[in-house]
Write a protein that holds these residues in place. Structure first.
Motif, mmCIF file in Angstrom:
data_model
loop_
_atom_site.group_PDB
_atom_site.id
_atom_site.type_symbol
_atom_site.label_atom_id
_atom_site.label_comp_id
_atom_site.label_asym_id
_atom_site.label_seq_id
_atom_site.Cartn_x
_atom_site.Cartn_y
_atom_site.Cartn_z
ATOM 1 N N THR A 46 53.375 76.612 57.385
ATOM 2 C CA THR A 46 54.110 76.287 56.160
ATOM 3 C C THR A 46 53.395 75.214 55.346
ATOM 4 O O THR A 46 53.425 75.245 54.117
ATOM 5 N N ASP A 47 52.722 74.268 56.020
ATOM 6 C CA ASP A 47 51.920 73.264 55.317
ATOM 7 C C ASP A 47 50.798 73.955 54.551
ATOM 8 O O ASP A 47 50.550 73.661 53.377
ATOM 9 N N LEU A 92 50.021 73.813 50.551
ATOM 10 C CA LEU A 92 48.725 73.317 50.093
ATOM 11 C C LEU A 92 47.938 74.407 49.367
ATOM 12 O O LEU A 92 47.323 74.149 48.323
ATOM 13 N N ALA A 93 47.980 75.622 49.897
ATOM 14 C CA ALA A 93 47.265 76.735 49.268
ATOM 15 C C ALA A 93 47.878 77.087 47.912
ATOM 16 O O ALA A 93 47.153 77.404 46.962
ATOM 17 N N MET A 96 61.778 72.397 52.092
ATOM 18 C CA MET A 96 60.694 72.049 51.164
ATOM 19 C C MET A 96 60.602 70.541 51.001
ATOM 20 O O MET A 96 59.511 69.974 51.030
ATOM 21 N N THR A 97 61.735 69.878 50.856
ATOM 22 C CA THR A 97 61.739 68.419 50.706
ATOM 23 C C THR A 97 61.115 67.761 51.931
ATOM 24 O O THR A 97 60.259 66.883 51.799
ATOM 25 N N ALA A 98 61.521 68.178 53.117
ATOM 26 C CA ALA A 98 60.968 67.614 54.353
ATOM 27 C C ALA A 98 59.472 67.897 54.453
ATOM 28 O O ALA A 98 58.689 67.027 54.863
ATOM 29 N N LEU A 99 59.065 69.087 54.074
ATOM 30 C CA LEU A 99 57.651 69.463 54.124
ATOM 31 C C LEU A 99 56.832 68.625 53.158
ATOM 32 O O LEU A 99 55.767 68.110 53.510
#
Length: 165
Positions: free
Chosen positions: A56-57, A61-62, A89-92
């Motif tokens: 998910t990161d 980033l991509a 999404m916020t946590a990520l």
């Protein structure tokens, strides 16, 4: 060449015995897609561990990287390309900010919105990791011929369109 019996064949055989009234044809495809998806995601997460990120990161980033310079998007724009909830999404984004892969800054047109952007460190990371990920994707389908890939792509696209509309 004799086909190997897999878990899907076994479960369909069991259901055909126990509930012959059920049409099990779709499970030959859907069951395998589900298992394949989980397997590919697990493999991606394991291999991205060397970069210190999760799948998910990489996705976030991509998405920022392929958006082009200045590599900034709002959380809403990111949500359109990444398959996670707004809370996730916020946590990520918080995690990626703590790792110094992204920065957050107020949107000049709307101060209530904080855009996410790639840092220099984030750009360097995604440029390395995405090359690795693309090669891993190639390796994951190396068993398929060019002709098989050409047949499979539109079929998967057709199924995906039905289920993401």
């Amino acid at each position: 060449m004799e086909e190997k019996i897999d878990i899907i064949d076994s479960l369909i055989s069991d259901w055909n015995r126990e509930r012959p009234d059920l049409d099990s044809d779709a499970m030959h495809i859907v069951g395998r897609i589900l298992i394949l998806g989980k397997s590919l995601e697990k493999k991606a997460n394991q291999s991205l561990g060397e970069f210190g990120i999760h799948y998910t990161d990489l996705d976030v980033l991509a998405t920022l990287r392929r958006s082009g310079s200045p590599f900034e998007l709002t959380p809403k724009e990111l949500m359109q390309s990444v398959l996670i909830t707004s809370g996730a999404m916020t946590a990520l984004l918080d995690r990626l900010m703590a790792l110094e892969h992204i920065y957050r800054s107020p949107d000049p047109t709307d101060g209530r919105i904080k855009k996410a952007g790639l840092t220099k460190k984030g750009i360097e990371l995604i440029d390395k990791a995405i090359g690795f990920r693309f090669q891993e994707a190639q390796d994951s389908i190396a068993v398929l011929t060019k002709k098989e890939k050409d047949v499979l792509i539109p079929l998967l696209k057709k199924l995906l369109a039905l289920h993401t509309a």
